[in-house]
Design a protein around this motif. Structure first.
Motif, mmCIF file in Angstrom:
data_model
loop_
_atom_site.group_PDB
_atom_site.id
_atom_site.type_symbol
_atom_site.label_atom_id
_atom_site.label_comp_id
_atom_site.label_asym_id
_atom_site.label_seq_id
_atom_site.Cartn_x
_atom_site.Cartn_y
_atom_site.Cartn_z
ATOM 1 N N SER A 194 16.050 -20.696 -10.993
ATOM 2 C CA SER A 194 15.755 -21.417 -12.136
ATOM 3 C C SER A 194 15.212 -20.053 -13.068
ATOM 4 O O SER A 194 15.404 -20.695 -14.403
ATOM 5 C CB SER A 194 14.565 -22.194 -11.696
ATOM 6 O OG SER A 194 13.427 -21.736 -11.411
ATOM 7 N N SER A 229 16.995 -19.989 -16.757
ATOM 8 C CA SER A 229 16.303 -20.282 -18.099
ATOM 9 C C SER A 229 16.627 -19.393 -19.013
ATOM 10 O O SER A 229 16.378 -19.707 -20.325
ATOM 11 C CB SER A 229 14.610 -20.040 -17.724
ATOM 12 O OG SER A 229 14.448 -18.758 -17.456
ATOM 13 N N SER A 248 14.885 -25.409 -16.986
ATOM 14 C CA SER A 248 14.177 -24.245 -16.447
ATOM 15 C C SER A 248 13.080 -23.501 -16.954
ATOM 16 O O SER A 248 12.167 -23.197 -16.481
ATOM 17 C CB SER A 248 15.394 -23.379 -15.864
ATOM 18 O OG SER A 248 16.284 -24.130 -14.932
ATOM 19 N N TRP A 296 9.169 -23.121 -15.859
ATOM 20 C CA TRP A 296 8.650 -21.654 -15.812
ATOM 21 C C TRP A 296 7.437 -21.650 -16.599
ATOM 22 O O TRP A 296 6.054 -20.934 -16.315
ATOM 23 C CB TRP A 296 9.501 -20.507 -15.952
ATOM 24 C CG TRP A 296 10.204 -20.173 -14.801
ATOM 25 C CD1 TRP A 296 11.386 -20.578 -14.523
ATOM 26 C CD2 TRP A 296 9.569 -19.368 -13.838
ATOM 27 N NE1 TRP A 296 11.754 -19.947 -13.118
ATOM 28 C CE2 TRP A 296 10.624 -19.275 -12.746
ATOM 29 C CE3 TRP A 296 8.692 -18.497 -13.672
ATOM 30 C CZ2 TRP A 296 10.485 -18.469 -11.666
ATOM 31 C CZ3 TRP A 296 8.376 -17.800 -12.358
ATOM 32 C CH2 TRP A 296 9.145 -17.665 -11.536
#
Length: 304
Positions: free
Chosen positions: A44, A48, A276, A280
C-alpha cells in the motif's frame, strides 16, 4: 555423588536445538504477520505513489496523492469527524468501563451472569449491533422515541439530525465496547492486594479516597492499555458508520470517518492509490498518538 557437567559441545548442540524448535513454533505467527500485515502494508505504501484503478496500467504520480489530500474537503471532514468520534467515545468508554469493573468486583450474587451480560456485545457481530440500534433510533417506531413519547418528552431524529448523528453512533460504540474494557480493568482490580485498603482503613480513609489514592494509581497499567486500545479502535471505526449511515448520502458529511473514506475511495470509486495515501496518513496519525501516549505514560502509570 555429583553429576558431571555436560561437555561444552553438547551444551551448544542442545541450545541450537532449542533455538530451532523456538523458531519452528513462532514460524506460523511470523508467517501470518508477514503475509497478512507486512506485505500488504509495504504494497500500500508503494501503491500510494501511483494512480491505479485495479484494472488499467498503474501510472507513477509521486506525491500527488498526498498533495491532493490537503485540498480534499471530504477527507479533511472525515478526519475531523474521526477526531470528534475519538474525543467523545474514548473518555466516555473508559469512565463507564471503570464504573462497571468496580461494580463487578463487588461480592454480589449472580456475579458471573452480570459479567457475561456485559461481555455479550463484545462477541456480537457489528452488523447485528448496527441493525438493532438503527431500529432503536428510528424516529417513527423506535423504542427510544416510543419511551420519550410516553413520557411526553421531545422525540429527536437520532440518526438524521446533523447535531445528533455522530453522538448517537458514539453511544453505540461505547455500549458495545464497555464489556471488553471492563474485563481488562476487572483483571487489574483483582490484582490489587487488599493490604493496601486495610492499611488505608486504619488511617480513616473512606471509599472515595481509597479509589483516588489506591485504586486508580494501581489500576493505571490496565487503564493505560485500555486507553491505547480504545484510541486505536476509535480512530479506525468503520463498521458502525457503514451499517448505520452508509446508505444515507445526505448524512455522510456529518458521520463519515477516515476509514470510511478509505473504503469509499478504494472499493467504491477504485482510486486505489489515493485510498492507500489516505490509509498511510491515518497510520502516521495512529503511530504518532501512540508514541505520545507511550512517552507520557511514565508520568502517570505506576507499576508495582
Amino acid at each position: 555423588m555429583t553429576a558431571k557437567p555436560l561437555p561444552k559441545s553438547r551444551r551448544f548442540s542442545m541450545s541450537k536445538q532449542e533455538a530451532l524448535w523456538a523458531y519452528v513454533f513462532i514460524a506460523p505467527v511470523v508467517l501470518g504477520l508477514a503475509v497478512f500485515y507486512m506485505v500488504p502494508a509495504i504494497g500500500s505504501l508503494v501503491l500510494s505513489f501511483f494512480d491505479w484503478d485495479g484494472l488499467s496500467r498503474a501510472s507513477f504520480v509521486g506525491l500527488d496523492n498526498f498533495a491532493a489530500l490537503v485540498k480534499d474537503e471530504d477527507f479533511l471532514r472525515s478526519m475531523w469527524n474521526t477526531f470528534l468520534f475519538t474525543a467523545g467515545s474514548v473518555p466516555l468508554s473508559i469512565v463507564c468501563a471503570t464504573i462497571v469493573a468496580v461494580l463487578l468486583n463487588q461480592p454480589i450474587r449472580g456475579l458471573p451472569i452480570y459479567r457475561t451480560l456485559f461481555f455479550i456485545p463484545v462477541v456480537t457481530m457489528p452488523v447485528a449491533i448496527g441493525m438493532v440500534w438503527r431500529w432503536l433510533y428510528n424516529s417513527d417506531f423506535g423504542l427510544f422515541n416510543q419511551l420519550l413519547g410516553f413520557l411526553h418528552l421531545p422525540q429527536p431524529n437520532w440518526l438524521f439530525d446533523p447535531k445528533l448523528a455522530l453522538f448517537s453512533i458514539i453511544l453505540v460504540s461505547v455500549w458495545s465496547g464497555i464489556g471488553y474494557n471492563a474485563i481488562i480493568l476487572l483483571s487489574g482490580l483483582q490484582g490489587i492486594s487488599r493490604t493496601y485498603y486495610e492499611a488505608s482503613s486504619l488511617d480513616g480513609a473512606g471509599g472515595w479516597r481509597n479509589f483516588i489514592h489506591i485504586t486508580v494509581p494501581l489500576l493505571s497499567p490496565s487503564l493505560f492499555f485500555v486507553l491505547i486500545i480504545s484510541f486505536i479502535n476509535s480512530l479506525q471505526v468503520f463498521d458502525l458508520i457503514y451499517m448505520m449511515m452508509g446508505k444515507d448520502q445526505s448524512m455522510l458529511t456529518y458521520t463519515r470517518t477516515a476509514v470510511f473514506s478509505i473504503w469509499e475511495q478504494g472499493f467504491k470509486f477504485f482510486h486505489l492509490g489515493y485510498a492507500s495515501a489516505q490509509a498511510w496518513v491515518l497510520s502516521v496519525v495512529l503511530m504518532t498518538i501512540t508514541l505520545v501516549q507511550m512517552y507520557f505514560q511514565k508520568k502517570w502509570v505506576h507499576y508495582e
